[in-house]
Design a protein around this motif. Structure first.
Motif, PDB file in Angstrom:
ATOM      1  N   PRO A 124     -12.590  31.641  95.099  1.00  0.00           N
ATOM      2  CA  PRO A 124     -11.791  30.635  95.808  1.00  0.00           C
ATOM      3  C   PRO A 124     -11.164  29.658  94.831  1.00  0.00           C
ATOM      4  O   PRO A 124     -11.709  29.364  93.782  1.00  0.00           O
ATOM      5  N   LYS A 125      -9.978  29.157  95.217  1.00  0.00           N
ATOM      6  CA  LYS A 125      -9.281  28.184  94.378  1.00  0.00           C
ATOM      7  C   LYS A 125     -10.027  26.858  94.390  1.00  0.00           C
ATOM      8  O   LYS A 125     -10.634  26.463  95.387  1.00  0.00           O
ATOM      9  N   SER A 126      -9.984  26.171  93.267  1.00  0.00           N
ATOM     10  CA  SER A 126     -10.645  24.870  93.159  1.00  0.00           C
ATOM     11  C   SER A 126      -9.845  23.827  93.930  1.00  0.00           C
ATOM     12  O   SER A 126      -8.624  23.714  93.776  1.00  0.00           O
ATOM     13  N   GLN A 127     -10.550  23.062  94.763  1.00  0.00           N
ATOM     14  CA  GLN A 127      -9.914  22.000  95.525  1.00  0.00           C
ATOM     15  C   GLN A 127      -9.946  20.712  94.724  1.00  0.00           C
ATOM     16  O   GLN A 127     -10.933  20.413  94.047  1.00  0.00           O
ATOM     17  N   PRO A 128      -8.879  19.906  94.775  1.00  0.00           N
ATOM     18  CA  PRO A 128      -8.860  18.638  94.021  1.00  0.00           C
ATOM     19  C   PRO A 128     -10.020  17.747  94.459  1.00  0.00           C
ATOM     20  O   PRO A 128     -10.357  17.641  95.633  1.00  0.00           O
ATOM     21  N   GLY A 129     -10.642  17.097  93.450  1.00  0.00           N
ATOM     22  CA  GLY A 129     -11.740  16.186  93.721  1.00  0.00           C
ATOM     23  C   GLY A 129     -13.103  16.839  93.750  1.00  0.00           C
ATOM     24  O   GLY A 129     -14.115  16.150  93.758  1.00  0.00           O
TER      25      GLY A 129
ATOM     26  N   THR B 289     -14.441  21.375  86.301  1.00  0.00           N
ATOM     27  CA  THR B 289     -15.148  22.327  85.432  1.00  0.00           C
ATOM     28  C   THR B 289     -14.149  23.068  84.558  1.00  0.00           C
ATOM     29  O   THR B 289     -13.123  23.541  85.031  1.00  0.00           O
ATOM     30  N   ILE B 290     -14.471  23.162  83.286  1.00  0.00           N
ATOM     31  CA  ILE B 290     -13.644  23.916  82.339  1.00  0.00           C
ATOM     32  C   ILE B 290     -14.464  25.067  81.779  1.00  0.00           C
ATOM     33  O   ILE B 290     -15.699  25.020  81.741  1.00  0.00           O
ATOM     34  N   PHE B 291     -13.757  26.113  81.342  1.00  0.00           N
ATOM     35  CA  PHE B 291     -14.391  27.299  80.775  1.00  0.00           C
ATOM     36  C   PHE B 291     -14.195  27.262  79.262  1.00  0.00           C
ATOM     37  O   PHE B 291     -13.061  27.215  78.774  1.00  0.00           O
ATOM     38  N   VAL B 292     -15.294  27.278  78.506  1.00  0.00           N
ATOM     39  CA  VAL B 292     -15.272  27.192  77.042  1.00  0.00           C
ATOM     40  C   VAL B 292     -15.805  28.509  76.480  1.00  0.00           C
ATOM     41  O   VAL B 292     -16.902  28.946  76.862  1.00  0.00           O
ATOM     42  N   SER B 293     -15.056  29.152  75.590  1.00  0.00           N
ATOM     43  CA  SER B 293     -15.462  30.449  75.037  1.00  0.00           C
ATOM     44  C   SER B 293     -15.229  30.485  73.534  1.00  0.00           C
ATOM     45  O   SER B 293     -14.775  29.502  72.946  1.00  0.00           O
TER      46      SER B 293
ATOM     47  N   ARG C 113     -24.422  33.646  75.072  1.00  0.00           N
ATOM     48  CA  ARG C 113     -23.466  34.712  74.853  1.00  0.00           C
ATOM     49  C   ARG C 113     -22.118  34.245  74.333  1.00  0.00           C
ATOM     50  O   ARG C 113     -21.160  34.986  74.318  1.00  0.00           O
ATOM     51  N   GLY C 114     -22.009  32.996  73.922  1.00  0.00           N
ATOM     52  CA  GLY C 114     -20.783  32.525  73.294  1.00  0.00           C
ATOM     53  C   GLY C 114     -19.794  31.875  74.223  1.00  0.00           C
ATOM     54  O   GLY C 114     -18.666  31.590  73.814  1.00  0.00           O
ATOM     55  N   PHE C 115     -20.167  31.625  75.480  1.00  0.00           N
ATOM     56  CA  PHE C 115     -19.272  30.875  76.360  1.00  0.00           C
ATOM     57  C   PHE C 115     -20.119  30.067  77.339  1.00  0.00           C
ATOM     58  O   PHE C 115     -21.309  30.313  77.523  1.00  0.00           O
ATOM     59  N   ALA C 116     -19.462  29.063  77.960  1.00  0.00           N
ATOM     60  CA  ALA C 116     -20.199  28.138  78.826  1.00  0.00           C
ATOM     61  C   ALA C 116     -19.254  27.521  79.840  1.00  0.00           C
ATOM     62  O   ALA C 116     -18.021  27.556  79.694  1.00  0.00           O
ATOM     63  N   TYR C 117     -19.838  26.951  80.893  1.00  0.00           N
ATOM     64  CA  TYR C 117     -19.124  26.176  81.906  1.00  0.00           C
ATOM     65  C   TYR C 117     -19.467  24.707  81.690  1.00  0.00           C
ATOM     66  O   TYR C 117     -20.637  24.325  81.698  1.00  0.00           O
TER      67      TYR C 117
ATOM     68  N   ASN D 253     -11.361  26.487  84.925  1.00  0.00           N
ATOM     69  CA  ASN D 253     -12.364  27.398  85.462  1.00  0.00           C
ATOM     70  C   ASN D 253     -11.714  28.324  86.495  1.00  0.00           C
ATOM     71  O   ASN D 253     -11.995  28.272  87.686  1.00  0.00           O
ATOM     72  N   ASP D 254     -10.811  29.154  85.987  1.00  0.00           N
ATOM     73  CA  ASP D 254     -10.085  30.084  86.843  1.00  0.00           C
ATOM     74  C   ASP D 254      -9.785  31.316  86.000  1.00  0.00           C
ATOM     75  O   ASP D 254      -9.098  31.225  84.976  1.00  0.00           O
TER      76      ASP D 254
END
Length: 834
Positions: A569-574, A580-584, A618-622, A652-653
């Protein structure tokens, strides 16, 4: 004295069942001494010490009783007793007793020893265990105490300052060792400086103490695990790995000594210690000493006997010493066929090297060892003595190559092939190769003839090898005969009736009922499948961790199962997802603190980890941010280096994660630079290219691990500056490297979101006979009747090629017609005929 007759008799009765029990032997010695049975005690000591190591307590008791003898033994005799004791147990109590004995001798008027004798003994003790965390502090305290007593003699002497500096130097040495008595040593050093006005050493002593105290704090956590009986082995292993990382031979050796002291009957610990001295220290004499100590504690280990034989050979010990150990090993330590084969193999090839070094060609001693091993192991372990025929193959090769006895070699190979290995093509081919190398081709041909009728595994290898053998060794008629044999064998094997596979039973009525129950309500049966990455559990996004909303209670009249959507599902504002960001592309050792230092405003971090472990990720995180403003700022820090690797940051998409974000078309204002030095900086490139015009940005291209590729892009503010840079013809040199420049025009990247582009072309190429890399080969729909005749056809073609006979027109016409493709109707008629 205590009356311990009953306890002594009880231990003796137990030893009747196992007279080689080391613990019972040492226990009996303690009881005999307490009971005052000194004549029997002396007899038992001399007998037990021949085959078992005594405990530190029994050695100290023995040395004490030895020193009380009349007449009093010499210092040299007592030192020999100490050496024997330390060879058995490199223990702090024995070393402390030896240091105290040396100090007593140095102050005994009847002795010719002085204080230097005491110092030498202390130095030996420090070399042996001075760096050990659990034992070194006691030796340092004794040494410092004796030095301080000796120093006080020089208070009013002209040598006072010289002696004071010597004591201060000893304190500094002690403070470099992280021992369990580090605080007491530092306290004594402060007292020494205060009492004798040695203020010049205070600062350095404090500096050394602080540095070593940090090391001790790291070691203290391992000591807690070691002190606990349940976690002792784990603590020792962690302590050893920590010391090994230091790379300091003295600390690594002390760690090995600690391991073998705590786990004296662990052959793996001794093997690791011996291997380290052989391959890291490369000191053969020390290796021999370690292995000899190991055999005292693990007398039944065949691996240690094997390694000791090789260590004695490397140290060039006399042949009598090696042969004595071999006689002991072959009679006492062989408990399995594998152990016996390993020991006999080691000693046999040791003899080969010995004979070569002696310049002799008499290999009969080696033959005796091989034959003895085969006879004894066959007697002890019957048919299982050589399950893979490895030992007999070595023996056969030895007789063929060194003894030049092919009759013995053939006899051994006949035994191998008759003991269940005749169905394997590889064994026959090995025998044939030895015959061709050391024997004659007639016997090789006999082996190949027998193999045609015996091999059931990989028979095609025999076919091909036999034909090639006759090409190389035989005449044309012999080649024709072999081709005829091969064709006949291939045809015979192809016409054998194949075994029918058992039919699967039809599911019973009960199974059908169970299946209906499991599928009631339209719920599919889901089979759990292990993930391809070894059990990796990827963390879910924040919203997926929340409990799902209860299903609606509305009923539907439709009998079909509701459709299930697996899209994210798409992230809703707020919401938390929006923050959340995806870091790899993280280093596996990256911690939360490393990410927080690179990104401000982080509330929580969840790494992707392997199942059942929390040690590595495993080299990536939320990463969840405080607010949306912090999220936007964090997204702008994409490619920021963390631990030398560029950190990829994206929303985070899955559809918006970091890809190739640079232009791939022609850019007339940007130039591409090649042959850039790996250590060149952006500032150096900017300074070099600014002479052609204003530069907007400089980008050095790197791999995912942060290492440079040696290329860069220079983005000018105008196209004229880029054209001037390329057309100038100036030789551009940076860090002694000639740079190559061109207008930026990188190739287009593949579209990951449309993976089926070009699928038709791929299928077309496969249908044209092209390779299908990464996939299984195409199914060949060939009738069984034709497939069965394939070996014969191939063989006949080979015969035609070798004989070089002119082909008749009829054969030519037949082959031409056979090569034409058949229509569907012809193909169907062929099936009807068969």
């Amino acid at each position: 004295m205590e009356d311990l007759d009953e306890s002594i008799q009880k231990v003796k009765d137990q030893m009747k069942e196992d007279d080689r029990d080391v613990n019972l032997a040492n226990q009996l010695l303690v009881l005999l001494r307490k009971n005052g049975d000194f004549p029997e005690l002396e007899q038992k000591r001399k007998r037990f010490v021949e085959w078992a190591p005594l405990t530190p307590l029994n050695w100290i008791n023995w040395i004490e009783d030895f020193r009380k003898q009349e007449p009093e033994p010499s210092v040299e005799d007592v030192e020999k007793m100490f050496e024997r004791a330390i060879f058995d147990e490199n223990d702090v109590t024995i070393w402390a007793e030896r240091v105290m004995y040396s100090y007593k001798c140095a102050h005994d008027e009847r002795s010719d020893k002085d204080f230097e004798y005491c110092r030498d003994t202390c130095e030996k003790a420090l070399t042996a265990i001075g760096n050990r965390y659990d034992a070194g502090g006691h030796i340092w305290m004794l040494f410092l105490g004796y030095e301080l007593k000796h120093f006080r003699k020089y208070i009013n002497s002209s040598e006072f300052q010289q002696q004071a500096d010597q004591v201060a130097h000893l304190f500094k040495r002690a403070l470099r060792c992280p021992t369990d008595q580090l605080e007491e040593i530092y306290s004594q050093s402060e007292q020494f400086c205060s009492d004798y006005q040695q203020d010049s050493h205070v600062t350095e002593l404090k500096k050394l103490y602080d540095a070593t105290m940090r090391q001790k704090e790291q070691l203290a956590k391992f000591q807690i695990l070691i002190d606990n009986h349940e976690t002792k082995k784990m603590g020792l292993k962690q302590f050893f790995e920590h010391e090994k990382k230091s790379g300091m031979p003295a600390r690594v050796q002390m760690a090995h000594e600690r391991m073998v002291a705590e786990l004296s009957d662990d052959e793996d610990a001794w093997c690791a210690y011996g291997a380290w001295t052989e391959y890291e220290l490369k000191l053969p004499q020390i290796s021999v000493e370690i292995y000899e100590r190991a055999l005292r504690h693990c007398p039944y280990s065949y691996v240690l006997h094997q390694q000791t034989l090789l260590a004695l050979e490397r140290a060039q010990k006399p042949d009598e010493v090696i042969d004595r150990l071999w006689a002991k090993a072959k009679n006492n330590v062989i408990n399995a066929a594998e152990e016996g084969r390993g020991l006999y193999r080691t000693y046999a090839f040791l003899l080969r090297r010995r004979i070569f070094l002696a310049g002799s060609k008499d290999f009969s001693p080696m033959a005796e060892v091989f034959d003895e091993g085969a006879a004894i192991l066959k007697e002890w372990f019957t048919m299982a003595w050589d399950p893979n025929a490895e030992y007999r193959q070595m023996q056969a090769y030895f007789y063929a190559s060194l003894m030049k006895d092919m009759d013995k070699c053939r006899k051994i190979w006949n035994d191998i092939l008759a003991s269940g290995f005749g169905r394997f093509a590889g064994k026959w081919l090995e025998a044939v190769r030895i015959e061709r190398q050391f024997g004659d081709k007639e016997n090789a041909r006999r082996f190949l003839n027998k193999a045609l009728n015996s091999v059931s595994d990989n028979i095609n290898e025999i076919y091909l090898y036999y034909v090639q053998f006759e090409r190389e060794e035989g005449t044309l008629s012999e080649l024709d005969q072999v081709l005829e044999k091969v064709n006949a064998q291939a045809s015979h094997r192809a016409n054998r009736p194949q075994k029918k596979l058992p039919e699967k039973p039809y599911p019973s009525e009960k199974d059908n009922k169970d299946l209906k129950k499991r599928t009631a309500g339209g719920e599919p049966i889901v089979k759990k499948v292990k993930s391809a990455d070894g059990g990796f559990k990827a963390p879910l996004p924040p919203t997926a961790l929340k409990k799902p909303t209860p299903p609606s209670t509305q009923t539907t009249t439709s009998s079909t199962a509701p459709s299930v959507s697996f899209s994210t599902p798409k992230s809703q504002p707020g919401t938390e997802d929006a923050r959340t960001i995806f870091v790899s592309n993280l280093d596996f050792t990256t911690t939360e603190d490393d990410i927080r230092q690179a990104i401000q405003g982080v509330t929580s971090i969840r790494f992707a980890r392997k199942a059942h472990t929390d040690e590595t990720h495993r080299g990536f995180a939320y990463v969840v941010m405080e607010n949306e403003e912090k999220t936007r700022i964090a997204l702008q820090k994409d490619r920021v280096p963390v631990k030398g690797r560029p950190m990829f940051i994206s929303a985070n998409d899955p559809e918006k994660r970091v890809g190739f974000k640079f232009s791939t078309g022609l850019e007339k204002a940007k130039i591409f630079v090649r042959n850039v030095h790996f250590q060149a900086t952006d500032e150096e490139l900017l300074a070099l290219f600014s002479k052609f015009g204003p530069v907007k940005s400089v980008r050095r291209v790197t791999h995912r691990d942060g290492k440079p590729k040696g290329v860069a892009f220079i983005d000018f503010e105008s196209e004229s500056s880029a054209q001037q840079c390329v057309a100038s013809g100036d030789k551009l040199v940076l860090r002694e490297r000639d740079l190559e420049v061109a207008i930026s025009n990188p190739p287009a990247k593949k579209d990951k979101h449309h993976p089926h582009v070009g699928f038709a072309e791929k299928v077309a190429s496969e249908e044209d006979g092209g390779p299908r890399k990464g996939h299984a080969a195409k199914l060949q729909l060939v009738p069984r009747a034709i497939a069965a005749k394939a070996p014969q056809i191939t063989a006949r073609m080979d015969a035609m090629d070798v004989s070089e006979k002119p082909a008749s027109s009829k054969a030519s016409t037949s082959s031409t017609s056979a090569s034409k493709p058949m229509s569907n109707d012809q193909f169907r008629q062929m099936f009807m005929r068969n």
